[in-house]
Design a protein around this motif. Structure first.
Motif, PDB file in Angstrom:
ATOM      1  N   VAL A   7       8.943  -8.023   9.687  1.00 55.90           N
ATOM      2  CA  VAL A   7       8.956  -7.239  10.926  1.00 55.90           C
ATOM      3  C   VAL A   7       8.881  -5.742  10.637  1.00 55.90           C
ATOM      4  CG1 VAL A   7      10.333  -6.632  12.960  1.00 55.90           C
ATOM      5  CG2 VAL A   7      10.193  -9.011  12.205  1.00 55.90           C
ATOM      6  N   ASP A   8       9.658  -5.277   9.656  1.00 61.42           N
ATOM      7  CA  ASP A   8       9.690  -3.841   9.354  1.00 61.42           C
ATOM      8  C   ASP A   8       8.333  -3.344   8.875  1.00 61.42           C
ATOM      9  OD1 ASP A   8      11.559  -1.457   9.056  1.00 61.42           O
ATOM     10  OD2 ASP A   8      10.651  -1.525   7.070  1.00 61.42           O
ATOM     11  N   THR A   9       7.689  -4.112   7.978  1.00 55.60           N
ATOM     12  CA  THR A   9       6.363  -3.725   7.482  1.00 55.60           C
ATOM     13  C   THR A   9       5.331  -3.751   8.599  1.00 55.60           C
ATOM     14  OG1 THR A   9       6.864  -4.576   5.279  1.00 55.60           O
ATOM     15  CG2 THR A   9       4.550  -4.306   5.828  1.00 55.60           C
ATOM     16  N   ALA A  67      -6.872   3.296   4.756  1.00 53.43           N
ATOM     17  CA  ALA A  67      -6.250   3.441   3.440  1.00 53.43           C
ATOM     18  C   ALA A  67      -5.838   4.894   3.196  1.00 53.43           C
ATOM     19  CB  ALA A  67      -7.219   2.983   2.354  1.00 53.43           C
ATOM     20  N   LYS A  68      -6.656   5.819   3.665  1.00 54.69           N
ATOM     21  CA  LYS A  68      -6.325   7.235   3.503  1.00 54.69           C
ATOM     22  C   LYS A  68      -5.107   7.603   4.336  1.00 54.69           C
ATOM     23  CE  LYS A  68      -8.380  11.854   3.535  1.00 54.69           C
ATOM     24  NZ  LYS A  68      -9.605  12.651   3.791  1.00 54.69           N
ATOM     25  N   LEU A  69      -5.013   7.046   5.555  1.00 54.96           N
ATOM     26  CA  LEU A  69      -3.846   7.297   6.403  1.00 54.96           C
ATOM     27  C   LEU A  69      -2.567   6.814   5.728  1.00 54.96           C
ATOM     28  CD1 LEU A  69      -4.994   6.375  10.030  1.00 54.96           C
ATOM     29  CD2 LEU A  69      -4.267   8.604   9.213  1.00 54.96           C
ATOM     30  N   ALA A  70      -2.682   5.728   4.942  1.00 54.78           N
ATOM     31  CA  ALA A  70      -1.511   5.171   4.260  1.00 54.78           C
ATOM     32  C   ALA A  70      -1.265   5.808   2.899  1.00 54.78           C
ATOM     33  CB  ALA A  70      -1.680   3.665   4.096  1.00 54.78           C
ATOM     34  N   GLY A  71      -2.137   6.737   2.484  1.00 55.77           N
ATOM     35  CA  GLY A  71      -1.978   7.370   1.182  1.00 55.77           C
ATOM     36  C   GLY A  71      -2.292   6.426   0.027  1.00 55.77           C
ATOM     37  N   ILE A 104       3.806  -1.241   2.272  1.00 51.12           N
ATOM     38  CA  ILE A 104       2.726  -1.986   1.597  1.00 51.12           C
ATOM     39  C   ILE A 104       3.123  -2.280   0.155  1.00 51.12           C
ATOM     40  CG2 ILE A 104       0.325  -1.880   0.835  1.00 51.12           C
ATOM     41  CD1 ILE A 104       0.644  -2.278   3.831  1.00 51.12           C
ATOM     42  N   TYR A 105       3.793  -1.329  -0.485  1.00 47.55           N
ATOM     43  CA  TYR A 105       4.266  -1.537  -1.856  1.00 47.55           C
ATOM     44  C   TYR A 105       5.240  -2.724  -1.908  1.00 47.55           C
ATOM     45  CZ  TYR A 105       6.803  -0.710  -6.224  1.00 47.55           C
ATOM     46  OH  TYR A 105       7.401  -0.864  -7.452  1.00 47.55           O
ATOM     47  N   CYS A 125      -4.336  -1.644  -7.205  1.00 42.71           N
ATOM     48  CA  CYS A 125      -5.426  -2.492  -6.714  1.00 42.71           C
ATOM     49  C   CYS A 125      -4.943  -3.422  -5.604  1.00 42.71           C
ATOM     50  CB  CYS A 125      -6.011  -3.313  -7.861  1.00 42.71           C
ATOM     51  SG  CYS A 125      -6.848  -2.341  -9.140  1.00 42.71           S
ATOM     52  N   LEU A 126      -3.766  -4.010  -5.804  1.00 42.44           N
ATOM     53  CA  LEU A 126      -3.224  -4.931  -4.808  1.00 42.44           C
ATOM     54  C   LEU A 126      -2.882  -4.220  -3.507  1.00 42.44           C
ATOM     55  CD1 LEU A 126      -0.949  -7.151  -7.090  1.00 42.44           C
ATOM     56  CD2 LEU A 126      -2.992  -7.882  -5.851  1.00 42.44           C
ATOM     57  N   LYS A 127      -2.396  -2.996  -3.596  1.00 40.64           N
ATOM     58  CA  LYS A 127      -2.107  -2.227  -2.380  1.00 40.64           C
ATOM     59  C   LYS A 127      -3.382  -2.000  -1.580  1.00 40.64           C
ATOM     60  CE  LYS A 127       0.693   1.357  -2.736  1.00 40.64           C
ATOM     61  NZ  LYS A 127       1.306   2.585  -3.296  1.00 40.64           N
ATOM     62  N   ARG A 128      -4.479  -1.756  -2.289  1.00 41.70           N
ATOM     63  CA  ARG A 128      -5.752  -1.556  -1.589  1.00 41.70           C
ATOM     64  C   ARG A 128      -6.229  -2.858  -0.944  1.00 41.70           C
ATOM     65  NH1 ARG A 128      -9.515   2.633  -1.441  1.00 41.70           N
ATOM     66  NH2 ARG A 128     -10.882   2.155   0.296  1.00 41.70           N
ATOM     67  N   TYR A 129      -6.026  -4.003  -1.619  1.00 40.22           N
ATOM     68  CA  TYR A 129      -6.375  -5.293  -1.032  1.00 40.22           C
ATOM     69  C   TYR A 129      -5.563  -5.545   0.240  1.00 40.22           C
ATOM     70  CZ  TYR A 129      -9.147  -6.895  -5.046  1.00 40.22           C
ATOM     71  OH  TYR A 129     -10.108  -7.043  -5.998  1.00 40.22           O
TER      72      TYR A 129
END
Length: 356
Positions: A241-243, A265-269, A298-299, A332-336
């Motif tokens: 829920v938090d994510t 992705a840019k908005l999320a850094g 996301i991390y 890489c996984l964060k981008r996926y």
């Protein structure tokens, strides 16, 4: 004597520097430069005054507004209801401010120039639906969590000065059990430091319990809104829920304003930033900007998947065998993940279609 009149196109951009009690606007012709400035009050009368004033200079291309999510939120909403295009303008960088000076009028002019030059292109959030409700509840929730943590730290620090019997009774207990035990204390008076300590422990414990009840209530409301707005997000592995709330907050009530997965992705850094020069090629550095709360969410999703999600575990093993470090694999996984949630956010949960 020949008088040369400044050419005018009749198409104007309005830049607005927003404040709590007043807004300062500047109107800029597309070829004639700055034409005039105006100061208005931050109420409905002032908004109407600004619109009538701006219309007198020609056809309005767009309004460039600083602080569309704070002091400019009311004006942004008013202009949208009157079918005007609104562009979110960032503050000028410090170098420009040092060179050109700083004033409300200059900031309004810079806002208009940024829109006309194409430097400012972001569409602000509409802030008129379930996501705005989630954002406001999340603000209250996060501050309550912070205060609850502070209360427990203080409570445990004061327990150090408590009697040996009380320290023994609270040893090894959970935070909730400690708070309940201390809240049930009955100070006998206020004659010794021990009496004062018992008063303090009871007071802080009651504060912790009140904040804890508030947090539980807010979490329930946030969960209901997230399940209503994007139930398909909660179905994905590692997204709680938090994510999901952080994802929706960044996307806003109008996710169509985000034109691509790379922009999200840019908005999320999470997008790497080119850092090459004539002597190097292909260099990139980590993006330290963006929405840091979403980046952290996301991390956490990636870490959960690396531990419990079989496809992710297999991916990590393969990339490790190729010589990739754990840090690079996480990137890489964060981008996926951000690519995955981008398409989920853009999808209508009721029809399964992506609106145009």
């Amino acid at each position: 004597m020949v008088i040369i009149e400044t050419a005018r196109s009749g198409h104007v951009v309005i830049g607005v520097d927003t404040h709590k009690h007043i807004h300062v606007a500047a109107v800029m012709d597309s070829i004639g430069g700055i034409l005039a400035t105006l100061t208005i009050a931050t109420d409905l009368t002032g908004y109407k005054q600004l619109l009538e004033w701006a219309a007198g200079f020609g056809k309005i291309i767009a309004f460039g507004i600083e602080g569309t999510g704070s002091y400019g939120a009311g004006l942004t909403s008013f202009l949208r209801r009157h079918d005007h295009k609104v562009i979110e303008v960032a503050r000028p960088d410090r170098r420009l401010r040092r060179l050109n000076g700083k004033s409300d009028t200059l900031d309004a002019e810079n806002a208009a120039r940024a829109v006309l030059a194409g430097f400012a292109t972001a569409t602000p959030k509409s802030a008129d639906g379930a996501v705005e409700m989630i954002r406001q509840l999340k603000v209250a929730h996060d501050t309550a969590v912070k205060d609850r943590t502070g209360a427990m730290i203080t409570l445990k620090a004061m327990l150090v000065h408590a009697s040996e019997e009380l320290r023994r009774e609270t040893a090894g207990k959970t935070q909730k059990m400690i708070a309940r035990h201390c809240a049930a204390l009955r100070p006998r008076g206020l004659n010794t430091p021990e009496d004062a300590n018992r008063h303090v422990l009871r007071s802080i414990a009651k504060r912790w319990m009140t904040l804890n009840d508030e947090i539980i209530e807010l979490e329930g409301m946030i969960k209901d809104l997230v399940a209503q707005r994007a139930p398909h997000l909660l179905e994905r592995f590692g997204i709680g829920v938090d994510t999901a709330a952080e994802i929706l907050i960044v996307a806003g009530d109008n996710p169509e304003r985000i034109k691509s997965e790379a922009a999200f992705a840019k908005l999320a850094g999470i997008s790497p930033i080119p850092a090459g020069s004539g002597m190097t090629s292909g260099k990139h550095r980590i993006n330290q900007g963006g929405h840091r709360q979403l980046n952290a969410a996301i991390y956490r999703t990636v870490i959960v998947r690396m531990r419990f999600h079989e496809p992710t575990i297999a991916y990590v093993a393969r990339r490790t065998a190729e010589g990739k470090s754990k840090r690079d694999i996480i990137r890489c996984l964060k981008r996926y993940v951000i690519r995955e949630v981008y398409h989920l956010v853009k999808t209508d949960p009721h029809t399964g279609e992506i609106p145009n």
